[in-house]
Design an enzyme around this catalytic site. Structure first.
Site, mmCIF file in Angstrom:
data_model
loop_
_atom_site.group_PDB
_atom_site.id
_atom_site.type_symbol
_atom_site.label_atom_id
_atom_site.label_comp_id
_atom_site.label_asym_id
_atom_site.label_seq_id
_atom_site.Cartn_x
_atom_site.Cartn_y
_atom_site.Cartn_z
ATOM 1 N N GLU A 38 0.860 -1.181 0.000
ATOM 2 C CA GLU A 38 0.000 0.000 0.000
ATOM 3 C C GLU A 38 0.900 1.236 0.000
ATOM 4 O O GLU A 38 1.762 1.366 0.880
ATOM 5 C CB GLU A 38 -0.882 -0.004 1.243
ATOM 6 C CG GLU A 38 -1.803 -1.220 1.296
ATOM 7 C CD GLU A 38 -2.328 -1.536 2.679
ATOM 8 O OE1 GLU A 38 -3.242 -2.376 2.778
ATOM 9 O OE2 GLU A 38 -1.824 -0.949 3.668
ATOM 10 N N ARG A 64 -4.290 20.099 13.958
ATOM 11 C CA ARG A 64 -4.010 19.049 12.977
ATOM 12 C C ARG A 64 -5.187 18.099 12.946
ATOM 13 O O ARG A 64 -5.491 17.429 13.931
ATOM 14 C CB ARG A 64 -2.707 18.338 13.327
ATOM 15 C CG ARG A 64 -1.468 19.178 13.058
ATOM 16 C CD ARG A 64 -1.411 19.688 11.629
ATOM 17 N NE ARG A 64 -0.045 20.011 11.194
ATOM 18 C CZ ARG A 64 0.276 20.327 9.949
ATOM 19 N NH1 ARG A 64 -0.666 20.423 9.016
ATOM 20 N NH2 ARG A 64 1.527 20.586 9.614
ATOM 21 N N PRO A 114 8.870 6.248 5.295
ATOM 22 C CA PRO A 114 9.261 5.512 4.091
ATOM 23 C C PRO A 114 8.619 4.133 3.942
ATOM 24 O O PRO A 114 8.636 3.567 2.862
ATOM 25 C CB PRO A 114 10.786 5.404 4.206
ATOM 26 C CG PRO A 114 11.086 5.624 5.637
ATOM 27 C CD PRO A 114 10.019 6.555 6.159
ATOM 28 N N GLU A 138 -6.090 30.525 2.937
ATOM 29 C CA GLU A 138 -7.485 30.710 3.345
ATOM 30 C C GLU A 138 -7.993 29.662 4.341
ATOM 31 O O GLU A 138 -8.800 29.974 5.189
ATOM 32 C CB GLU A 138 -8.398 30.767 2.110
ATOM 33 C CG GLU A 138 -8.545 29.438 1.375
ATOM 34 C CD GLU A 138 -9.749 29.468 0.433
ATOM 35 O OE1 GLU A 138 -10.382 28.421 0.265
ATOM 36 O OE2 GLU A 138 -10.047 30.549 -0.113
#
Lengths: 182, 182
Positions: A38, A64, A114, A138
């Site tokens: 994946e 976040r 990684p 924005e």
């Protein structure tokens, strides 16, 4: 080295193409056995450690979304299409903090995750920031905070800095500064 | 802080659920405007900086599929379901390098890519490794390399270490060691 690189791609499936990330799921064969890989695709980005003449470093405090937490980080951002890392660093620094770098030195390039993602970050150091003009994007809502290196390292030790690229940059500066102190 | 956290989720779409990552795409509203938030979900992982009695650090050299490159990294891995980070660190260290940690100290927890991914890594330090029993995972192909700290930092400076968590751990050790040297 060749024995470490011996896979064969059987099938590649593009699962998602978005604004910031893409996702590919591959079937690969290694030594006759089939595996799934994946891969999150990302355009890459920059992170900037700058210092004002008095040594203070501009940080940004921002929400976040993935972890729904407010994090303290160095200014950073992703590359715009076709944008060079140095131009991106100059732009992001000024947009996010209102400071301009007189000199941007590329210190490192590194992969953030990684194992499953190709995001490559360029880390710039600027020893000489001057006031610029702040133009927040924005949909970016953030607060700028100025901290000395020792103050920031103390926050890191206390677990108040949770962003990996920010920690790398701070420890790099600390290690470099200590090494140059007689 | 509340002014930094003012989004409202309108819709969440699960785009992919895989072996290592999941992908969610949300529509959110911030100050009356609609935005898209792409979030990669990850179970979290560990990274281990250990030292043998002579000070050398075990690294692993392995092929990383997303960038099709062979990278030099500290031993690391993702958490198994329900697995505590410390147990994962002990397991990954021994599986990947063949060394066992007599003492694992949690140094930091950090997010590798907080802008789009919730991967949380726990970084452990072990000052005292002893020989264990190596059991590489079936689809893991890697080479173990023992390097001194200064040697590793030189490789980092030369751009031969491209893994962010590995750089953080090395600069942390360098900064810590320098600080404790009279």
């Amino acid at each position: 080295m060749s024995k470490l690189r011996r896979h064969r791609v059987i099938e590649r499936r593009r699962v998602y193409s978005g604004k910031i990330v893409g996702l590919e799921v591959d079937r690969v064969q290694i030594d006759g056995r089939e595996h799934v890989r994946e891969v999150v695709r990302h355009p890459g980005g920059v992170v900037i450690l700058g210092q004002l003449p008095d040594g203070r470093i501009p940080f940004v405090r921002q929400h976040r979304y993935p972890m729904d937490e407010v994090l303290l980080e160095l200014p950073a951002g992703k590359l715009d299409p076709g944008e060079a890392p140095e131009a991106s660093a100059a732009r992001e620094l000024e947009e996010e903090t209102g400071y301009r770098a007189m000199d941007l030195q590329l210190v490192h390039r590194f992969y953030s995750s990684p194992g499953f993602c190709d995001e490559l970050l360029s880390f710039f150091f600027s020893p000489c920031l001057v006031p610029g003009q702040s133009k927040p994007e924005e949909d970016e809502i953030l607060e700028v905070e100025l901290l000395g290196l020792d103050e920031a390292l103390l926050l890191a030790e206390e677990g108040e800095i949770l962003d990996l690229k920010t920690l790398t940059a701070l420890y790099w500066l600390k290690a470099t500064r200590d090494a140059s102190t007689p």
